[in-house]
Design a protein around this motif. Structure first.
Motif: not given
Ligand code: ADP
Ligand code: SF4
Ligand code: MG
Lengths: 278, 336
Positions: B101, B103, B106-112, B120-121, B124, B171
């Motif tokens: 993406f 940005d 914005a495209s990475l979870n700030p909590r990880m 994650t992938p 999943l 990722r």
């Protein structure tokens, strides 16, 4: 960690945290160290004023030790507050999470119900419900949760909706993430702050509600000590022995004010931008 | 298994209409974000999609990734439309097609942490193979994008925009994709960093044979990396052809405008294009949508949408005037 440091910088919040911590520690650790039982009647030593006859906070109308009863009552209050909080937080996160995530008509229906219930004064709702149930701690927990989960639900719904379209969520969706994964692993961890804030305030509310209900006789039943019931008992002797009313009132105030200070402080500490605006 | 000579991604007659309401009870005034667009991406090919902001590039990319519903048209990935895939095919599609993406913040979870983000992938897709083996994969992916493994325990906010975009790319690489759709993946970055990330994409295509749909609003940047380019204007592809042919002789006046608004393709990528869509401009109702801004417009341009014309070498344009000769920045150079 950053949040905690910011929280401690807010004077009211750190004061609130100390109040709640002292109360919690006192009512867990102190009772076994005291030589009295909260149900132990001693008709020879009724209405002792504080600091007399070996009773730090005096005795009540049938000679029971006030300090021990206060601690036991506070413990019940805190436990009820915590249980109601856990129950309402879990329910609220699930419902708010689902409606915020999926939207659509389920959301419209649920949020309309929540809005209309929340605009009643909670106390009337609570008393009506309490008069139907079997009096006791589990009933109070159930009733308080019945109202409290809606607050949580509304907050979670709003936050999840706001974050659902964000790129980090779309990014894992494009990698094949299920709705459950997106909700539990991506969305909820990002709104724990907001959830902790409502939950803290809900503990305070639950304690206050327990006091109301028990005061009016529909809550914790005698002889079990409860802050609300102690207030009620004290009413008759208000003139000669005011401390019997003042002391439980003070404990309720410490718990509720302390938790509110912490909750309000958290609101600022969790989202510093809001603090600057305020 | 699909025919290896067939395109990896085949987008046919895609149309996307956003219903738009004016006011609370206003009558629907539909907005056509994509108007019958078609393009293909071969295995290992880089297709650039360029056009000013609002021309429909992201809409096209997201529909191709099947994260946005379409109004009509077909998307074929390896010959199968994601719309009709069964569970297994869908899983494979979600693994083999990845998106980056615009940005990187914005495209990475700030909590990880980076490690959690990259795991994650694998999780999943049930591709975890024990801590040691997983870690080896993480380190390999970080290595491909030029990041050291010491970053694994850091959080996204600790990185610069360029580094975050590298994490995003790493990722995507965890799943060994055949296609990466990069939606304005470098547009938010500083000019010098842009060049590095573009180089990284070229490197990945070279080393891993990944096909890339490279979306940007900046034609020179797109020209550096793309084999072929689709130029979009107001939801239509107005020109599509090989990069060299387009830079030598653009067939559509809009392409020419984008080229002149920017330096030659082999110089450093330029900043965001100056020319943006004026907010309320008549869309040349009935005729060519570009007519209000076209220096070459003739009377015929006002009657009916210009049909798509096929030229030699698979080049296509949606401009009426086939006799038009416009020099691109590569004109006069015999070879690139
Ligand atoms: N959800 C939406 N609802 C209505 N219009 C939209 C929506 N998303 C995008 N659009 C419109 O579709 C057009 C194309 O958008 P987009 O694909 O994001 O363009 P680009 O990526 O080329 O900048 C824009 O004019 C935008 O306003
Ligand atoms: S069709 Fe006419 S108006 Fe449209 S781009 Fe070509 S010359 Fe210009
Ligand atoms: Mg876009």
């Amino acid at each position: 960690m950053h949040t905690f440091r910011r929280l401690m910088k807010i004077r009211t919040a750190s004061a609130g945290l100390v109040m709640v911590a002292v109360l919690a520690v006192a009512c867990t650790l102190l009772p076994p160290l005291l030589p009295y039982d909260p149900l132990e009647i001693d008709l020879h030593h009724r209405f002792l004023p504080p600091l007399s006859g070996g009773h730090v906070l005096g005795t009540d109308e049938i000679g029971r030790d006030t300090l021990v009863r206060l601690l036991a009552g506070a413990r019940t209050s805190l436990l009820i507050g915590l249980s109601a909080m856990v129950l309402s937080t879990v329910t609220g996160c699930l419902t708010g999470g689902l409606t915020g995530f999926h939207g659509g008509w389920t959301r419209r229906v649920l949020m309309r119900i929540v809005d209309s219930v929340l605009c009643f004064p909670t106390i009337f709702l609570l008393l009506t419900l309490a008069s139907f149930g079997q009096p006791g701690a589990p009933t109070i927990v159930g009733i308080v949760s019945l109202v409290a989960w809606m607050e949580v639900s509304r907050v979670v719904d709003g936050q999840v909706r706001a974050l659902r379209g964000r790129e980090f969520v779309i990014a894992v969706e494009a990698m094949g993430a299920s709705g459950v994964h997106m909700l539990l692993r991506e969305l909820l961890p990002n709104i724990t702050g907001a959830i902790i804030v409502v939950s803290t305030l809900n503990v305070a509310r639950a304690i206050l509600m327990e006091a109301y209900v028990s005061y009016l006789g529909n809550g914790i039943q005698p002889p079990q000590p409860s802050l609300g019931a102690m207030l009620n008992d004290a009413q008759e002797y208000l003139r000669p022995d005011p401390w019997l009313a003042i002391l439980p009132g003070l404990v309720i105030a410490i718990a509720v004010i302390g938790l509110n200070f912490v909750g309000d402080g958290l609101r600022l500490a969790v989202d510093p931008r809001q603090g600057r605006r305020a | 298994m699909a025919d290896p000579t067939a395109p990896l991604l085949d987008v046919r007659n895609l149309t996307k209409i956003y219903p738009r309401r004016k006011g609370l009870f206003g009558k629907g005034d539909d907005f056509v974000a994509l108007d019958d667009i078609s393009f293909t991406v071969a295995r290992g090919e880089v297709l650039g999609i360029v056009g000013e902001s609002g021309s429909g590039k992201s809409t096209a990319g997201r529909i191709a990734m099947d994260i946005l519903p379409r109004t009509s048209g077909q998307v074929l990935f390896d010959g199968v439309d994601p719309d009709g895939m069964d569970r297994r095919q869908r899983r494979a599609f979600r693994r083999r097609a990845q998106m980056i993406f615009q940005d990187p913040y914005a495209s990475l979870n700030p909590r990880m942490t980076v490690e959690q983000l990259l795991r994650t992938p694998l999780a999943l897709h049930g591709l975890t193979a024990g801590p040691a083996e997983d870690r080896r994969k993480l380190v390999a992916a970080l290595d491909l994008v030029g990041l050291p493994e010491t970053l694994l325990n850091r959080y996204p906010h600790e990185f610069s925009g360029g580094q975050r975009q590298r994490i995003n790319i790493a990722r995507a690489l965890m799943l060994d994709p055949a296609l990466v759709v990069a939606d304005e993946a470098v547009s938010a970055l500083d000019v010098s960093v842009q060049a590095q990330v573009v180089n990284l994409f070229m490197d990945l295509r070279e080393r891993l044979g990944i096909a890339i749909v490279f979306i940007a609003h900046d034609l020179p940047v797109v020209g550096v990396i793309s084999d072929r380019i689709a130029v979009m204007y107001r939801g239509r592809i107005v020109e599509l052809g090989e990069t060299v042919a387009m830079f030598t002789r653009p067939r559509h006046p809009y392409t020419a405008m984008l080229l002149n608004a920017a330096p030659a393709p082999d110089s450093a990528p330029a900043g965001p294009m100056a020319a943006r869509l004026p907010a309320e401009e008549t869309d040349g109702a009935g005729g060519c949508a570009f007519r209000p801004r076209c220096p070459f417009a003739i009377a015929a341009c006002a009657t009916g949408k210009p049909p798509v014309r096929m030229l030699e070498g698979g080049h296509m344009t949606a401009c009426l005037r086939d006799e038009l000769v416009i020099d691109g920045p590569l004109a006069g150079q015999s070879c690139r």
